[in-house]
Design a protein around this motif. Sequence first.
Motif, PDB file in Angstrom:
ATOM      1  N   ILE A 120      -3.266   8.449   5.047  1.00  0.00           N
ATOM      2  CA  ILE A 120      -3.722   7.947   6.346  1.00  0.00           C
ATOM      3  C   ILE A 120      -3.165   6.542   6.558  1.00  0.00           C
ATOM      4  O   ILE A 120      -3.228   5.709   5.654  1.00  0.00           O
ATOM      5  CB  ILE A 120      -5.260   7.905   6.435  1.00  0.00           C
ATOM      6  CG1 ILE A 120      -5.846   9.308   6.349  1.00  0.00           C
ATOM      7  CG2 ILE A 120      -5.721   7.188   7.698  1.00  0.00           C
ATOM      8  CD1 ILE A 120      -7.359   9.360   6.399  1.00  0.00           C
ATOM      9  N   TYR A 121      -2.646   6.308   7.762  1.00  0.00           N
ATOM     10  CA  TYR A 121      -2.223   4.968   8.173  1.00  0.00           C
ATOM     11  C   TYR A 121      -2.852   4.656   9.521  1.00  0.00           C
ATOM     12  O   TYR A 121      -2.787   5.473  10.438  1.00  0.00           O
ATOM     13  CB  TYR A 121      -0.692   4.867   8.280  1.00  0.00           C
ATOM     14  CG  TYR A 121      -0.029   4.844   6.933  1.00  0.00           C
ATOM     15  CD1 TYR A 121       0.063   3.662   6.206  1.00  0.00           C
ATOM     16  CD2 TYR A 121       0.461   6.015   6.363  1.00  0.00           C
ATOM     17  CE1 TYR A 121       0.647   3.640   4.948  1.00  0.00           C
ATOM     18  CE2 TYR A 121       1.050   6.006   5.112  1.00  0.00           C
ATOM     19  CZ  TYR A 121       1.143   4.810   4.409  1.00  0.00           C
ATOM     20  OH  TYR A 121       1.710   4.793   3.167  1.00  0.00           O
ATOM     21  N   VAL A 122      -3.454   3.480   9.633  1.00  0.00           N
ATOM     22  CA  VAL A 122      -4.105   3.048  10.864  1.00  0.00           C
ATOM     23  C   VAL A 122      -3.390   1.800  11.375  1.00  0.00           C
ATOM     24  O   VAL A 122      -3.093   0.884  10.596  1.00  0.00           O
ATOM     25  CB  VAL A 122      -5.605   2.751  10.617  1.00  0.00           C
ATOM     26  CG1 VAL A 122      -6.267   2.176  11.860  1.00  0.00           C
ATOM     27  CG2 VAL A 122      -6.324   4.015  10.163  1.00  0.00           C
TER      28      VAL A 122
ATOM     29  N   ILE B 267       0.826  -1.209   0.000  1.00  0.00           N
ATOM     30  CA  ILE B 267       0.000   0.000   0.000  1.00  0.00           C
ATOM     31  C   ILE B 267       0.854   1.250   0.000  1.00  0.00           C
ATOM     32  O   ILE B 267       0.354   2.339  -0.256  1.00  0.00           O
ATOM     33  CB  ILE B 267      -1.040   0.034   1.136  1.00  0.00           C
ATOM     34  CG1 ILE B 267      -0.378   0.140   2.494  1.00  0.00           C
ATOM     35  CG2 ILE B 267      -1.956  -1.175   1.062  1.00  0.00           C
ATOM     36  CD1 ILE B 267      -1.363   0.441   3.605  1.00  0.00           C
ATOM     37  N   THR B 268       2.129   1.104   0.329  1.00  0.00           N
ATOM     38  CA  THR B 268       3.103   2.170   0.128  1.00  0.00           C
ATOM     39  C   THR B 268       4.174   1.602  -0.794  1.00  0.00           C
ATOM     40  O   THR B 268       4.512   0.421  -0.708  1.00  0.00           O
ATOM     41  CB  THR B 268       3.751   2.656   1.445  1.00  0.00           C
ATOM     42  OG1 THR B 268       4.810   3.568   1.108  1.00  0.00           O
ATOM     43  CG2 THR B 268       4.299   1.522   2.284  1.00  0.00           C
ATOM     44  N   PHE B 269       4.672   2.429  -1.665  1.00  0.00           N
ATOM     45  CA  PHE B 269       5.694   1.955  -2.595  1.00  0.00           C
ATOM     46  C   PHE B 269       7.104   2.197  -2.083  1.00  0.00           C
ATOM     47  O   PHE B 269       8.072   1.937  -2.778  1.00  0.00           O
ATOM     48  CB  PHE B 269       5.509   2.588  -3.976  1.00  0.00           C
ATOM     49  CG  PHE B 269       4.332   2.011  -4.743  1.00  0.00           C
ATOM     50  CD1 PHE B 269       3.549   0.990  -4.256  1.00  0.00           C
ATOM     51  CD2 PHE B 269       4.016   2.531  -5.979  1.00  0.00           C
ATOM     52  CE1 PHE B 269       2.478   0.477  -4.966  1.00  0.00           C
ATOM     53  CE2 PHE B 269       2.948   2.024  -6.719  1.00  0.00           C
ATOM     54  CZ  PHE B 269       2.178   0.996  -6.199  1.00  0.00           C
TER      55      PHE B 269
ATOM     56  N   ASP C  24      -3.661  -2.718  -3.566  1.00  0.00           N
ATOM     57  CA  ASP C  24      -3.848  -3.558  -2.389  1.00  0.00           C
ATOM     58  C   ASP C  24      -4.618  -2.874  -1.262  1.00  0.00           C
ATOM     59  O   ASP C  24      -4.981  -3.525  -0.287  1.00  0.00           O
ATOM     60  CB  ASP C  24      -2.495  -4.034  -1.855  1.00  0.00           C
ATOM     61  CG  ASP C  24      -1.846  -5.081  -2.755  1.00  0.00           C
ATOM     62  OD1 ASP C  24      -2.463  -5.471  -3.766  1.00  0.00           O
ATOM     63  OD2 ASP C  24      -0.724  -5.506  -2.440  1.00  0.00           O
ATOM     64  N   ALA C  25      -4.875  -1.602  -1.371  1.00  0.00           N
ATOM     65  CA  ALA C  25      -5.519  -0.847  -0.298  1.00  0.00           C
ATOM     66  C   ALA C  25      -7.017  -0.671  -0.561  1.00  0.00           C
ATOM     67  O   ALA C  25      -7.533   0.442  -0.582  1.00  0.00           O
ATOM     68  CB  ALA C  25      -4.824   0.492  -0.119  1.00  0.00           C
ATOM     69  N   LYS C  26      -7.718  -1.762  -0.715  1.00  0.00           N
ATOM     70  CA  LYS C  26      -9.160  -1.716  -1.016  1.00  0.00           C
ATOM     71  C   LYS C  26      -9.949  -0.985   0.077  1.00  0.00           C
ATOM     72  O   LYS C  26     -10.851  -0.209  -0.207  1.00  0.00           O
ATOM     73  CB  LYS C  26      -9.715  -3.134  -1.183  1.00  0.00           C
ATOM     74  CG  LYS C  26      -9.000  -3.980  -2.215  1.00  0.00           C
ATOM     75  CD  LYS C  26      -9.428  -3.639  -3.606  1.00  0.00           C
ATOM     76  CE  LYS C  26      -8.857  -4.641  -4.591  1.00  0.00           C
ATOM     77  NZ  LYS C  26      -8.020  -4.061  -5.593  1.00  0.00           N
ATOM     78  N   ALA C  27      -9.598  -1.210   1.350  1.00  0.00           N
ATOM     79  CA  ALA C  27     -10.304  -0.537   2.443  1.00  0.00           C
ATOM     80  C   ALA C  27     -10.078   0.969   2.382  1.00  0.00           C
ATOM     81  O   ALA C  27     -10.977   1.749   2.706  1.00  0.00           O
ATOM     82  CB  ALA C  27      -9.851  -1.096   3.792  1.00  0.00           C
TER      83      ALA C  27
ATOM     84  N   LYS D 145     -16.285   7.036   0.964  1.00  0.00           N
ATOM     85  CA  LYS D 145     -17.241   7.394   2.024  1.00  0.00           C
ATOM     86  C   LYS D 145     -17.207   8.892   2.308  1.00  0.00           C
ATOM     87  O   LYS D 145     -18.223   9.483   2.673  1.00  0.00           O
ATOM     88  CB  LYS D 145     -16.892   6.600   3.290  1.00  0.00           C
ATOM     89  CG  LYS D 145     -17.694   6.944   4.512  1.00  0.00           C
ATOM     90  CD  LYS D 145     -17.216   6.114   5.701  1.00  0.00           C
ATOM     91  CE  LYS D 145     -17.798   6.619   6.994  1.00  0.00           C
ATOM     92  NZ  LYS D 145     -17.296   5.865   8.151  1.00  0.00           N
ATOM     93  N   PHE D 146     -16.038   9.510   2.096  1.00  0.00           N
ATOM     94  CA  PHE D 146     -15.881  10.939   2.357  1.00  0.00           C
ATOM     95  C   PHE D 146     -15.937  11.785   1.089  1.00  0.00           C
ATOM     96  O   PHE D 146     -15.442  12.903   1.059  1.00  0.00           O
ATOM     97  CB  PHE D 146     -14.587  11.190   3.141  1.00  0.00           C
ATOM     98  CG  PHE D 146     -14.734  10.858   4.595  1.00  0.00           C
ATOM     99  CD1 PHE D 146     -15.155  11.817   5.496  1.00  0.00           C
ATOM    100  CD2 PHE D 146     -14.502   9.571   5.051  1.00  0.00           C
ATOM    101  CE1 PHE D 146     -15.323  11.511   6.829  1.00  0.00           C
ATOM    102  CE2 PHE D 146     -14.667   9.250   6.387  1.00  0.00           C
ATOM    103  CZ  PHE D 146     -15.081  10.214   7.281  1.00  0.00           C
TER     104      PHE D 146
END
Length: 168
Positions: A86-88, A27-29, A125-128, A135-136
Motif C-alpha cells: 500500500i502507498y498513500v 520504505i521501498t528498497f 522506516d515505515a512505522k505507520a 490494526k488489520f
Amino acid sequence: MQITQFRTSQTSEITALYAHYVGTTAITFDLDPPSESQMAEKLHGLLHDGYPVLVATNDSNKLAGYAYASSYRPKRAYQHSAEVTIYVDPAAQGQGVGSALMNALIEALQAAEQFHLAIAMIADDAKASIKLHQKFGFKKVGYLPEVGRKFNKWHGVSILQRSLSKIP
C-alpha cells in the motif's frame, strides 16, 4: 473517497507517487523509480495473474493512494500466500486512505478464495505501515536486520502476516 480497481489511465499518477517514495524514503528498497511503461506492465501483470490492484481517489478524482497484492515468492507452493503493498499520497495521510485500501484489499483477497495468507514485508522506516497492518490483524512473525542498503544506511524489514480465512 472511492476505492476502485486500477485503470490504465491512472498509471501516470501511480508512477509519480511511487517515484516520490523511491526518491525520498527507505520504505521501498527500489533505488531507481520505474518508468510509466514498467509500472503499467507490472500492474497489468498482477491483474492478469489474478491479484487485486486497487486505487483510492478523492472527491476530485485525484489519486490518494493505491494497493495491490502480488506473489509472495515464485515457487508454486507459495501460490496461496499473497504479499500486500500500500502507498498513500503524503497529502492524504491521516485521512483513512490506508485503512480503506487495506480493508478493500483484504476483502478482495478473501473473495478470491485461493489465498490463505497475506504477508507484508515492511522496512524499518515505515512505522505507520506496521501500525496499519497490525490494526488489520497482521502479526509480526519475523525480522530481517540490515537486509537492504539505501541512502548510505542499512535497513531491516519486519515480516508480518495474517490469515485470510473468513472468521464469522
